[in-house]
Design a protein around this motif. Structure first.
Motif, PDB file in Angstrom:
ATOM      1  N   UNK A 166      27.249   8.647  17.258  1.00  0.00           N
ATOM      2  CA  UNK A 166      25.843   8.879  17.578  1.00  0.00           C
ATOM      3  C   UNK A 166      25.120   9.613  16.463  1.00  0.00           C
ATOM      4  N   UNK A 167      25.811  10.520  15.788  1.00  0.00           N
ATOM      5  CA  UNK A 167      25.193  11.233  14.665  1.00  0.00           C
ATOM      6  C   UNK A 167      24.868  10.279  13.529  1.00  0.00           C
ATOM      7  N   UNK A 168      25.772   9.348  13.245  1.00  0.00           N
ATOM      8  CA  UNK A 168      25.520   8.349  12.198  1.00  0.00           C
ATOM      9  C   UNK A 168      24.328   7.475  12.581  1.00  0.00           C
ATOM     10  N   UNK A 169      24.301   7.026  13.853  1.00  0.00           N
ATOM     11  CA  UNK A 169      23.176   6.220  14.319  1.00  0.00           C
ATOM     12  C   UNK A 169      21.875   7.010  14.256  1.00  0.00           C
ATOM     13  N   UNK A 170      21.958   8.287  14.629  1.00  0.00           N
ATOM     14  CA  UNK A 170      20.771   9.137  14.649  1.00  0.00           C
ATOM     15  C   UNK A 170      20.221   9.326  13.237  1.00  0.00           C
TER      16      UNK A 170
END
Length: 455
Positions: free
Chosen positions: A106-110
């Motif tokens: 999710x951090x990468x997507x964010x």
């Protein structure tokens, strides 16, 4: 091995069987500490009968006293009871792993794709479901811990103290422990709620680890070895980063900062999130205003401890200040480092302290103090449930103070009707239809996606 304890079990539990169950616990660990503790109780106490009610609550009491995520530490404690150090490491690490992977993705997507609508839709649908699960967990834990009117009163006073007077959690723990200790001397039947040795019933003896297991005096030599070993583990990556990149690097700064926060997170993640957010935004510039709430949403809606939100903070800080390193690679490295410095202390606390807590299990003064603390913690968790409910269902909430009290006053015209409807659907399937947590969250996510893209 350091921190070893021979529980003298009546029958052996194959480690492979335990491993499968710890994986099941890990992937079902939604809903914050209240929901996670409820999951462990249902699986380990009610279904598997691996640990008795009294032993479960005795372990929980100790974990509630520690800084750090109490649910992860409880899993480590029970794993240690069942299979010594190996069991504690596997149970504790597996509890962290799903959340780590989820928040990393999710951090990468964010960072790279934060404008993708499907991500917002998923977060929108999950929050009301988690709210329903947390409320249910508070009710379940309260029924187990609040055995009489005195315990109910202590829980109520703890709630008032933290919600209205904003008393720090450590002071509530201290007051509850002293009240239980003193109250047990004058009114034992009301304060000796969690019996150290059980009631001797046949039902109690059905469990793999019950309250009749022989107590073994811990070794000071083993304790010293444990402390030195895990302190070395804790410090090792910081030393390596300092030698490799220097003490001025973003990675060393994050490692030192989150090592400090790891020992002050009494009362769960919420007690330290405001401090982390202020430092990360205002002092270090790792996050922009409002991003901490996005990270909190990730942690609240993925399996694992809520304090895993520090991984998102570390990722974003390294992503923005990567220097010559690839930003995504820097973020991934920071995620590993921050997770390490946050959770290694948890294993230190459990493997060092649990042998002594087990040895003192039959001590009446200890159990009455811990009974008082458990009751107070119910009030503290209720405070988190109320706080979460208000900020999930209302767009604007004002804080006001009068007569020395803090009031949270929502603007009723900002109520989020779709979130309320999804929350009611989640409550219906969870409480009435008795769906498990994963199914409840799935139906809520689908509702969120439908609302987001249709309406």
């Amino acid at each position: 091995m350091p921190g070893e304890f021979n529980p003298n079990k009546k029958r052996e539990l194959p480690f492979r069987e335990a491993l499968k169950v710890w994986v099941k616990v890990a992937i079902h660990s939604f809903g914050g500490p209240a929901g996670q503790i409820a999951v462990m109780h249902k699986i380990l106490v009610e279904e598997k009968k691996w640990i008795s009610e009294n032993r479960f609550l005795h372990a929980l009491n100790y974990c509630m006293l520690l800084p750090g995520p109490e649910a992860q530490q409880l899993a480590t404690y029970i794993g240690w009871l069942l299979h010594k150090t190996k069991g504690g490491l596997v149970a504790g690490l597996l509890f962290i792993l799903p959340g780590f992977i989820s928040i990393l993705v999710l951090s990468i997507l964010y960072a790279a794709y934060r404008d993708v609508g499907i991500v917002d839709a998923i977060f929108f649908g999950i929050k009301p479901a988690v709210l329903a699960i947390v409320i249910g967990a508070v009710i379940k834990i309260g029924k187990r811990a609040l055995k009489n009117e005195v315990m109910v009163l202590m829980a109520a006073l703890a709630f008032v103290a933290i919600f209205f007077f904003e008393v720090d959690f450590p002071y509530i723990v201290l007051a509850a422990g002293l009240t239980g200790f003193i109250g047990g001397k004058f009114w034992e039947e009301k304060f000796h709620v969690i019996k150290g040795h059980g009631d001797g019933s046949a039902k109690e003896k059905e469990y793999l680890v019950d309250s009749h297991i022989q107590q073994v005096k811990p070794s000071f030599k083993n304790t010293l070895k444990t402390v030195l070993l895990y302190l070395s583990f804790w410090a090792l990556p910081l030393v390596m980063v300092a030698l490799w990149m220097g003490v001025d690097s973003i990675f060393f700064a994050e490692g030192v900062f989150f090592s400090k926060t790891a020992v002050v997170t009494f009362g769960g993640a919420y007690s330290v999130l405001a401090y982390i957010a202020q430092k990360a935004v205002e002092d270090y510039g790792w996050l922009r205003s409002g991003e901490m709430l996005d990270g909190l949403g990730m942690a609240e809606t993925t399996p694992g401890p809520l304090i895993q939100v520090v991984q998102f903070v570390g990722f974003m800080g390294a992503y923005r200040f990567a220097g010559t390193m690839d930003p995504l690679l820097a973020g991934i490295f920071a995620s590993l480092l921050v997770t390490w410095t946050t959770f290694v202390p948890c294993f230190l606390f459990i493997f060092t302290g649990a042998p002594y807590i087990e040895y003192l299990r039959g001590n009446k003064n200890l159990t009455t103090a811990l009974s008082g603390i458990t009751a107070a913690v119910v009030g503290v968790v209720l405070n988190l449930g109320v706080w979460f409910s208000i900020y999930t269902l209302f767009g604007k909430v004002h804080e006001s103070r009068s007569f020395g009290l803090r009031w949270l006053i929502p603007e009723w015209e900002t109520i989020n009707i779709p979130s309320l409807i999804i929350g009611l659907i989640a409550a219906f399937v969870y409480f009435i239809l008795k769906w498990d947590m994963l199914k409840t969250i799935l139906i809520s996510v689908l509702c969120g996606i439908v609302y987001y893209f249709v309406f």
